[in-house]
Motif scaffolding. Structure first.
Motif, mmCIF file in Angstrom:
data_model
loop_
_atom_site.group_PDB
_atom_site.id
_atom_site.type_symbol
_atom_site.label_atom_id
_atom_site.label_comp_id
_atom_site.label_asym_id
_atom_site.label_seq_id
_atom_site.Cartn_x
_atom_site.Cartn_y
_atom_site.Cartn_z
ATOM 1 N N ASN A 397 0.819 -1.207 0.000
ATOM 2 C CA ASN A 397 0.000 0.000 0.000
ATOM 3 C C ASN A 397 0.855 1.260 0.000
ATOM 4 O O ASN A 397 0.492 2.264 -0.624
ATOM 5 N N ILE A 398 1.996 1.228 0.696
ATOM 6 C CA ILE A 398 2.909 2.370 0.660
ATOM 7 C C ILE A 398 3.390 2.608 -0.768
ATOM 8 O O ILE A 398 3.401 3.738 -1.274
ATOM 9 N N PHE A 399 3.775 1.525 -1.427
ATOM 10 C CA PHE A 399 4.280 1.620 -2.794
ATOM 11 C C PHE A 399 3.222 2.181 -3.742
ATOM 12 O O PHE A 399 3.499 3.083 -4.547
ATOM 13 N N VAL A 400 1.994 1.683 -3.653
ATOM 14 C CA VAL A 400 0.933 2.132 -4.558
ATOM 15 C C VAL A 400 0.589 3.588 -4.298
ATOM 16 O O VAL A 400 0.355 4.360 -5.244
ATOM 17 N N CYS A 401 0.582 4.015 -3.040
ATOM 18 C CA CYS A 401 0.314 5.422 -2.721
ATOM 19 C C CYS A 401 1.388 6.327 -3.326
ATOM 20 O O CYS A 401 1.081 7.399 -3.867
ATOM 21 N N ILE A 402 2.640 5.906 -3.245
ATOM 22 C CA ILE A 402 3.731 6.695 -3.827
ATOM 23 C C ILE A 402 3.574 6.790 -5.340
ATOM 24 O O ILE A 402 3.764 7.858 -5.940
ATOM 25 N N VAL A 403 3.238 5.665 -5.972
ATOM 26 C CA VAL A 403 3.051 5.651 -7.421
ATOM 27 C C VAL A 403 1.903 6.567 -7.823
ATOM 28 O O VAL A 403 2.009 7.364 -8.767
ATOM 29 N N TYR A 405 0.743 9.119 -6.252
ATOM 30 C CA TYR A 405 1.081 10.518 -5.974
ATOM 31 C C TYR A 405 2.018 11.084 -7.035
ATOM 32 O O TYR A 405 1.991 12.281 -7.327
ATOM 33 N N ASN A 406 2.858 10.209 -7.614
ATOM 34 C CA ASN A 406 3.869 10.667 -8.575
ATOM 35 C C ASN A 406 3.635 10.123 -9.979
ATOM 36 O O ASN A 406 4.571 10.043 -10.769
#
Length: 460
Positions: A397-403, A405-406
């Motif tokens: 979930n951290i990875f998908v949120c970063i993706v 956002y960017n």
């Protein structure tokens, strides 16, 4: 080019039919009537749960845009869903182990129904609440149902090998056939009957309510750790100790996060990859084609797992390697095929090549799901199954949120390259898992709990 879509869909459909019809006794496992009844009950419930999920997916973004929200606001709503799953997922997973997996499954139904109801409101705060509820529900969907199934399967004394049958059928139906039918049904509600983009969410609520009624009337309760007076922090510590103390569990969690992170990133990338110059592509038909490819993968997985001489850990190395190669195609076509500058029109030649590669990736997804379920049933301790499974979803979930956002900050080729690297790393980790799979665990769960009770609290 339009005939190309039909050729791909028809070809995949023919292969799936051929695999299913050509199964012989070596590909089938003799089971008992009691197990078949249990399996069919679970498959019915799981299919209804997935129908409730698949009906919503194609229309979430469209509904928000119809309410007048821009890309930035919609992105924030999506981030809220994944962030909610990350923050609350582990908590609800631990509560499922402690309070009961059947209760957790019912909670999933109620939470997701409430999330669907919020879609009737055009107010941003209400929709944000719906995304938070949806994130919690997603965590329960991907942990509580599998945890209940494994525990109930073992409690009833069924053979361990039979779990593979349920896993592969669940993915074949829930992530394949149901997804295709749900997409077509949603299209009928929105376009043919002109009921508006909120109609699929109302239909999803009905399917979830039916599934909840079946759960309440036919499922028995099972639990994780039977210890009394065990608070959430103690459960978290115990799960963290289990992951840190058993390399197999840690590797499994890393492999799952790498693959699912790449998979969810692909969901956001395939549309701009196939239509870089705003080509007109049939999104719904392509989605159905991807789901058919996933059905092909689950059919292959059922045949692979039916062979007791073939280890899941072995063939999954090939699956990860193929998936890594398939997501390299957008990069290769950029260098090998001259890009078209014309706006609009039908799908380009490079788009056709990429579509074939994306179907190969979706087939790998179809193999991945029942296979990872099988490995989780082998390596994750029953006492903290839901807790540990939701621990695995935190980095995802951290990875998908970063993706999310960017998503506009990097070229699409860089994003696909990153996913391909992640999948290659998963292949390497899978090889390591195969090497140590035969090693006995140095400590069982009871020993870990006793040691954790005597030790200082962990800072997690």
């Amino acid at each position: 080019m339009e005939i190309f879509y039909y050729l791909v869909f028809g070809g995949l459909g023919a292969v799936v039919a051929a695999i299913e019809l050509s199964k012989n006794n070596k590909d089938r496992t003799n089971t008992s009537p009691a197990f078949n009844s249990f399996k069919n009950n679970y498959l019915l419930v799981y299919s209804l749960m997935m129908a409730g999920d698949w009906l919503q997916g194609p229309y979430v973004y469209y509904l928000y845009s119809q309410y007048g929200f821009g890309k930035g606001e919609i992105g924030q709503l999506f981030i809220a869903g994944f962030g909610s799953s990350m923050l609350f997922g582990t908590i609800v997973g631990s509560l499922a182990d402690k309070q009961g997996r059947k209760r957790a499954c019912v909670t999933y139904c109620i939470t997701y129904i409430l999330s669907c109801i919020t879609k009737h409101s055009p107010h941003y705060k209400v929709l944000m609440l719906g995304r938070v509820l949806g994130g919690i529900a997603t965590s329960l969907l991907f942990s509580a149902f599998e945890s209940w199934l494994v525990a109930e399967h073992n409690k009833r004394g069924f053979e361990q090998q039979w779990l593979s049958i349920t896993f592969s059928k669940a993915i074949f139906l829930g992530n394949g056939l149901v997804a295709i039918v749900a997409g077509l049904f949603g299209n009928v509600l929105v376009d043919s009957l002109s009921l508006g983009p909120v109609a699929p969410f109302d239909a999803a609520s009905c399917f979830l309510a039916i599934g909840m009624a079946i759960i309440l009337s036919s499922w028995t309760e099972n639990y994780g750790d039977p210890s009394e007076n065990k608070d959430l922090l103690t459960q978290f510590r115990g799960a963290a100790v289990a992951i840190a103390s058993d390399e197999k569990i840690a590797l499994l969690g890393a492999i799952q996060s790498l693959f699912e992170g790449s998979m969810y990133t692909f969901v956001f990338l395939w549309t701009p990859a196939l239509s870089p110059n705003e080509e007109e592509i049939p999104h719904g038909f392509i989605f159905a084609t991807f789901m058919l490819a996933s059905m092909l993968g689950s059919s292959l997985a059922s045949r692979l797992m039916a062979r007791s001489s073939l280890r899941v850990e072995s063939y999954m190395q090939i699956v990860f390697a193929v998936s890594a190669a398939s997501l390299l195609l957008p990069i290769l076509t950029t260098f090998l095929v001259a890009p078209s500058q014309a706006k609009g029109g039908s799908i380009s030649f490079s788009g056709c090549v990429q579509l074939l590669g994306f179907c190969a990736f979706e087939a790998c997804v179809g193999i991945f799901w029942p296979s990872i379920m099988k490995m989780r049933s082998q390596y994750i301790p029953e006492e903290a199954r839901s807790t540990i499974m939701n621990f695995f979803r935190i980095p995802l979930n951290i990875f998908v949120c970063i993706v999310l956002y960017n998503v506009n900050a990097f070229p699409i080729t860089i994003m696909f390259g990153m996913c391909s690297i992640f999948l290659f790393v998963a292949c390497i980790l899978q090889k390591r898992l195969l090497v140590i799979a035969e090693k006995p665990k140095t400590e069982d769960w009871t020993t870990l709990k006793e040691r954790d009770t005597e030790a200082e609290p962990l800072n997690i």
